[in-house]
Scaffold this motif. Structure first.
Motif, PDB file in Angstrom:
ATOM      1  N   VAL A  61       0.946  -1.242   0.148  1.00  0.00           N
ATOM      2  CA  VAL A  61       0.047  -0.019   0.054  1.00  0.00           C
ATOM      3  C   VAL A  61       0.854   1.290   0.046  1.00  0.00           C
ATOM      4  CG1 VAL A  61      -1.673   1.302   1.442  1.00  0.00           C
ATOM      5  CG2 VAL A  61      -2.154  -1.215   1.103  1.00  0.00           C
ATOM      6  N   GLU A  62       0.763   1.822  -1.147  1.00  0.00           N
ATOM      7  CA  GLU A  62       1.554   3.172  -1.134  1.00  0.00           C
ATOM      8  C   GLU A  62       0.569   4.311  -1.160  1.00  0.00           C
ATOM      9  OE1 GLU A  62       4.720   3.559  -1.022  1.00  0.00           O
ATOM     10  OE2 GLU A  62       5.249   1.194  -1.233  1.00  0.00           O
ATOM     11  N   CYS A  63      -0.609   4.001  -1.546  1.00  0.00           N
ATOM     12  CA  CYS A  63      -1.380   5.282  -1.993  1.00  0.00           C
ATOM     13  C   CYS A  63      -2.782   4.941  -1.576  1.00  0.00           C
ATOM     14  CB  CYS A  63      -1.313   5.964  -3.201  1.00  0.00           C
ATOM     15  SG  CYS A  63      -1.592   4.878  -4.558  1.00  0.00           S
ATOM     16  N   TRP A  64      -3.909   5.818  -1.798  1.00  0.00           N
ATOM     17  CA  TRP A  64      -5.198   5.644  -1.711  1.00  0.00           C
ATOM     18  C   TRP A  64      -5.702   4.630  -2.767  1.00  0.00           C
ATOM     19  CZ3 TRP A  64      -8.169   6.473   2.155  1.00  0.00           C
ATOM     20  CH2 TRP A  64      -9.638   6.242   2.033  1.00  0.00           C
ATOM     21  N   GLU A  65      -5.117   4.830  -3.970  1.00  0.00           N
ATOM     22  CA  GLU A  65      -5.689   3.845  -5.022  1.00  0.00           C
ATOM     23  C   GLU A  65      -5.251   2.386  -4.613  1.00  0.00           C
ATOM     24  OE1 GLU A  65      -7.541   4.636  -7.692  1.00  0.00           O
ATOM     25  OE2 GLU A  65      -7.701   6.566  -6.786  1.00  0.00           O
ATOM     26  N   ASP A  66      -4.311   2.141  -3.911  1.00  0.00           N
ATOM     27  CA  ASP A  66      -3.749   0.650  -3.738  1.00  0.00           C
ATOM     28  C   ASP A  66      -4.878   0.447  -2.739  1.00  0.00           C
ATOM     29  OD1 ASP A  66      -1.462   0.682  -4.883  1.00  0.00           O
ATOM     30  OD2 ASP A  66      -0.457   1.557  -3.536  1.00  0.00           O
ATOM     31  N   LEU A  67      -5.507   1.078  -1.769  1.00  0.00           N
ATOM     32  CA  LEU A  67      -6.726   0.647  -0.897  1.00  0.00           C
ATOM     33  C   LEU A  67      -7.907   0.392  -1.606  1.00  0.00           C
ATOM     34  CD1 LEU A  67      -6.262   3.124   2.230  1.00  0.00           C
ATOM     35  CD2 LEU A  67      -5.388   0.820   2.038  1.00  0.00           C
ATOM     36  N   ARG A  68      -8.161   1.277  -2.571  1.00  0.00           N
ATOM     37  CA  ARG A  68      -9.529   0.916  -3.539  1.00  0.00           C
ATOM     38  C   ARG A  68      -9.316  -0.285  -4.216  1.00  0.00           C
ATOM     39  NH1 ARG A  68      -9.481   5.728  -6.128  1.00  0.00           N
ATOM     40  NH2 ARG A  68     -11.282   6.750  -4.876  1.00  0.00           N
ATOM     41  N   ARG A  69      -8.288  -0.428  -5.025  1.00  0.00           N
ATOM     42  CA  ARG A  69      -7.763  -2.026  -5.744  1.00  0.00           C
ATOM     43  C   ARG A  69      -8.082  -3.209  -4.613  1.00  0.00           C
ATOM     44  NH1 ARG A  69      -3.560  -4.561  -5.196  1.00  0.00           N
ATOM     45  NH2 ARG A  69      -2.223  -3.000  -4.480  1.00  0.00           N
ATOM     46  N   ILE A  70      -7.677  -3.094  -3.405  1.00  0.00           N
ATOM     47  CA  ILE A  70      -7.472  -4.166  -2.414  1.00  0.00           C
ATOM     48  C   ILE A  70      -8.960  -4.337  -2.005  1.00  0.00           C
ATOM     49  CG2 ILE A  70      -6.748  -5.179  -0.224  1.00  0.00           C
ATOM     50  CD1 ILE A  70      -4.013  -3.493  -0.674  1.00  0.00           C
TER      51      ILE A  70
ATOM     52  N   ASP B 189     -18.715  -1.140  13.608  1.00  0.00           N
ATOM     53  CA  ASP B 189     -17.970  -0.242  13.973  1.00  0.00           C
ATOM     54  C   ASP B 189     -16.478  -0.352  12.794  1.00  0.00           C
ATOM     55  OD1 ASP B 189     -19.585   0.704  15.885  1.00  0.00           O
ATOM     56  OD2 ASP B 189     -18.451  -0.411  17.448  1.00  0.00           O
ATOM     57  N   GLY B 190     -16.474  -0.965  11.998  1.00  0.00           N
ATOM     58  CA  GLY B 190     -15.205  -0.991  11.330  1.00  0.00           C
ATOM     59  C   GLY B 190     -15.081   0.390  10.421  1.00  0.00           C
ATOM     60  N   GLN B 191     -16.255   0.736   9.699  1.00  0.00           N
ATOM     61  CA  GLN B 191     -16.195   1.999   9.239  1.00  0.00           C
ATOM     62  C   GLN B 191     -15.859   3.310  10.087  1.00  0.00           C
ATOM     63  OE1 GLN B 191     -18.884   3.067   6.027  1.00  0.00           O
ATOM     64  NE2 GLN B 191     -19.070   1.039   5.584  1.00  0.00           N
ATOM     65  N   ALA B 192     -16.294   3.278  11.114  1.00  0.00           N
ATOM     66  CA  ALA B 192     -15.726   4.225  11.909  1.00  0.00           C
ATOM     67  C   ALA B 192     -14.244   4.205  12.308  1.00  0.00           C
ATOM     68  CB  ALA B 192     -16.793   4.300  13.302  1.00  0.00           C
ATOM     69  N   MET B 193     -13.860   3.021  12.847  1.00  0.00           N
ATOM     70  CA  MET B 193     -12.452   2.757  13.246  1.00  0.00           C
ATOM     71  C   MET B 193     -11.593   3.106  11.872  1.00  0.00           C
ATOM     72  SD  MET B 193     -12.290  -0.332  15.644  1.00  0.00           S
ATOM     73  CE  MET B 193     -12.903  -0.159  17.323  1.00  0.00           C
ATOM     74  N   ALA B 194     -11.902   2.612  10.706  1.00  0.00           N
ATOM     75  CA  ALA B 194     -11.032   2.914   9.581  1.00  0.00           C
ATOM     76  C   ALA B 194     -10.904   4.314   9.087  1.00  0.00           C
ATOM     77  CB  ALA B 194     -11.628   1.925   8.440  1.00  0.00           C
ATOM     78  N   ASN B 195     -11.895   5.315   9.357  1.00  0.00           N
ATOM     79  CA  ASN B 195     -12.035   6.437   8.906  1.00  0.00           C
ATOM     80  C   ASN B 195     -10.914   7.429   9.892  1.00  0.00           C
ATOM     81  OD1 ASN B 195     -13.673   7.117   6.528  1.00  0.00           O
ATOM     82  ND2 ASN B 195     -15.481   7.034   8.035  1.00  0.00           N
TER      83      ASN B 195
ATOM     84  N   VAL C 107     -13.526   6.057   3.971  1.00  0.00           N
ATOM     85  CA  VAL C 107     -13.968   4.605   3.598  1.00  0.00           C
ATOM     86  C   VAL C 107     -14.886   4.307   2.887  1.00  0.00           C
ATOM     87  CG1 VAL C 107     -15.332   4.248   5.785  1.00  0.00           C
ATOM     88  CG2 VAL C 107     -13.688   2.322   4.999  1.00  0.00           C
ATOM     89  N   LYS C 108     -16.040   5.142   2.798  1.00  0.00           N
ATOM     90  CA  LYS C 108     -17.148   4.969   1.854  1.00  0.00           C
ATOM     91  C   LYS C 108     -16.856   5.182   0.472  1.00  0.00           C
ATOM     92  CE  LYS C 108     -20.812   6.290   5.425  1.00  0.00           C
ATOM     93  NZ  LYS C 108     -21.736   7.438   5.383  1.00  0.00           N
ATOM     94  N   ASP C 109     -15.382   5.577   0.084  1.00  0.00           N
ATOM     95  CA  ASP C 109     -15.318   5.632  -1.373  1.00  0.00           C
ATOM     96  C   ASP C 109     -14.425   4.259  -1.743  1.00  0.00           C
ATOM     97  OD1 ASP C 109     -14.135   7.073  -3.619  1.00  0.00           O
ATOM     98  OD2 ASP C 109     -12.299   6.623  -3.038  1.00  0.00           O
ATOM     99  N   LEU C 110     -14.301   3.220  -0.747  1.00  0.00           N
ATOM    100  CA  LEU C 110     -13.666   2.131  -0.835  1.00  0.00           C
ATOM    101  C   LEU C 110     -14.836   0.993  -1.114  1.00  0.00           C
ATOM    102  CD1 LEU C 110     -10.821   2.280   1.646  1.00  0.00           C
ATOM    103  CD2 LEU C 110     -10.675   2.822  -0.456  1.00  0.00           C
ATOM    104  N   PRO C 111     -14.437   0.089  -2.304  1.00  0.00           N
ATOM    105  CA  PRO C 111     -15.447  -0.998  -2.508  1.00  0.00           C
ATOM    106  C   PRO C 111     -15.444  -1.732  -1.266  1.00  0.00           C
ATOM    107  CG  PRO C 111     -13.481  -1.429  -3.653  1.00  0.00           C
ATOM    108  CD  PRO C 111     -13.318   0.214  -3.099  1.00  0.00           C
ATOM    109  N   VAL C 112     -16.462  -2.455  -0.630  1.00  0.00           N
ATOM    110  CA  VAL C 112     -16.562  -3.344   0.408  1.00  0.00           C
ATOM    111  C   VAL C 112     -16.455  -4.764  -0.265  1.00  0.00           C
ATOM    112  CG1 VAL C 112     -17.874  -4.072   2.235  1.00  0.00           C
ATOM    113  CG2 VAL C 112     -17.758  -1.750   1.842  1.00  0.00           C
TER     114      VAL C 112
END
Length: 309
Positions: A173-182, A189-195, A208-213
């Protein structure tokens, strides 16, 4: 219900066999003891046969004496529970979030093994449910990540826990796009902790709402199973991550400045903790509370594997 004072006078009379001795033992007049027995007999029928030098209980008298003994035993049990004399007997209920629950539950079982008379009842739950369960007296103890401002609850700092971004071992993971890909593995409570963690490490990110679940589970003990299988990443506490048995199949991202929560131990403020609950708290403070806090970001924890960038 029969008058307890009448019953006490009758039971003392049955034990001592004399109105005179019963009156002396109770610090009453003999007439008062006789009157108490007559009151009972007016409701229950003849209880004693009066003889010149002794008394004899009738069947109704024996049944009444048995009834008094049951009341007396129940009274002693109630007083014992209120006095809470034995810290190693009875049930203690504690409700906690999942991550810390994975850490403390084995230690609670250790205590129960040492104290066979103690019964530990533990439940995993998010903060709102923990608060309500303690307020409703369904659990005597609780742990929450935010200190409550409800005057009915007493709280004290218990332990710190660090949030971690955990991904499959083969990912980078180097950038936000890596998280979107993964993709994100969600949980209550996962989204609250992640944000909270992602906003610190990726400032200006859409959240985190921008990321695919890629998955969801409400079982904290299984949260890292999809991560280990390469299906996504998640954000959870260090305690929960350490409880996962296959550490070589996951990696922890070094997020720089750590996000650390203080866990608060709560109970009802209107009355003191039972001796059993105090015993449990002391045990946990001596085991869990004595554990070293999280190391600064960027340093590897022995046996945990390396934090990665």
């Amino acid at each position: 219900m029969l008058n307890p004072q009448w019953l006490r006078s009758f039971a003392t009379l049955a034990r001592l066999g004399s109105f005179t001795r019963a009156a002396e033992a109770l610090d009453l007049t003999q007439a008062a003891v006789s009157q108490h027995v007559r009151h009972l007999e007016s409701s229950l029928g003849p209880l004693v046969i009066r003889r010149p030098r002794a008394i004899e209980l009738t069947p109704a008298g024996q049944a009444t004496l048995d009834y008094w003994r049951e009341l007396d035993e129940a009274d002693q049990r109630l007083r014992g529970r209120l006095a809470d004399e034995n810290a190693c007997q009875g049930e203690v209920g504690i409700i906690t979030p999942g991550g810390i629950g994975l850490l403390i539950y084995p230690r609670l079982l250790d205590l129960q093994a040492q104290r066979p008379g103690l019964v530990v009842r533990h439940r995993f739950a998010p903060d709102p449910e923990v608060l309500q369960a303690v307020l409703d007296n369904r659990f005597e103890l609780g742990l929450v990540t935010l200190r409550p401002d409800d005057a009915r609850l007493a709280s004290c700092a218990f332990l710190e826990e660090r949030l971690e971004l955990v991904m499959p071992a083969g990912e980078q993971v180097e950038c936000w796009e890596d998280l979107r890909r993964i993709g994100f593995i969600d949980y209550p409570d996962g989204q609250a902790m992640a944000n909270r963690l992602l906003s610190r490490h990726f400032p200006g990110s859409p959240g985190v709402k921008d990321l695919p679940v890629r998955g969801f589970s409400n079982q904290i003990g299984l949260m890292l199973e999809p991560v280990a299988r390469g299906l996504g990443f998640t954000v959870l506490t260090q305690h929960a991550r350490r409880a996962f048995p296959r550490q070589d199949e996951i990696r922890v991202l070094d997020c720089g400045s750590p996000v650390v929560d203080t866990l608060w131990l709560i109970h009802r403020a209107e009355w003191p903790l039972s001796a059993r609950a105090q015993h449990v708290v002391e045990h946990l403070r001596g085991t869990v509370g004595a554990m070293a806090p999280s190391l600064p970001a960027g340093k590897a924890v022995p046996g945990d594997g390396d934090a990665v960038r």
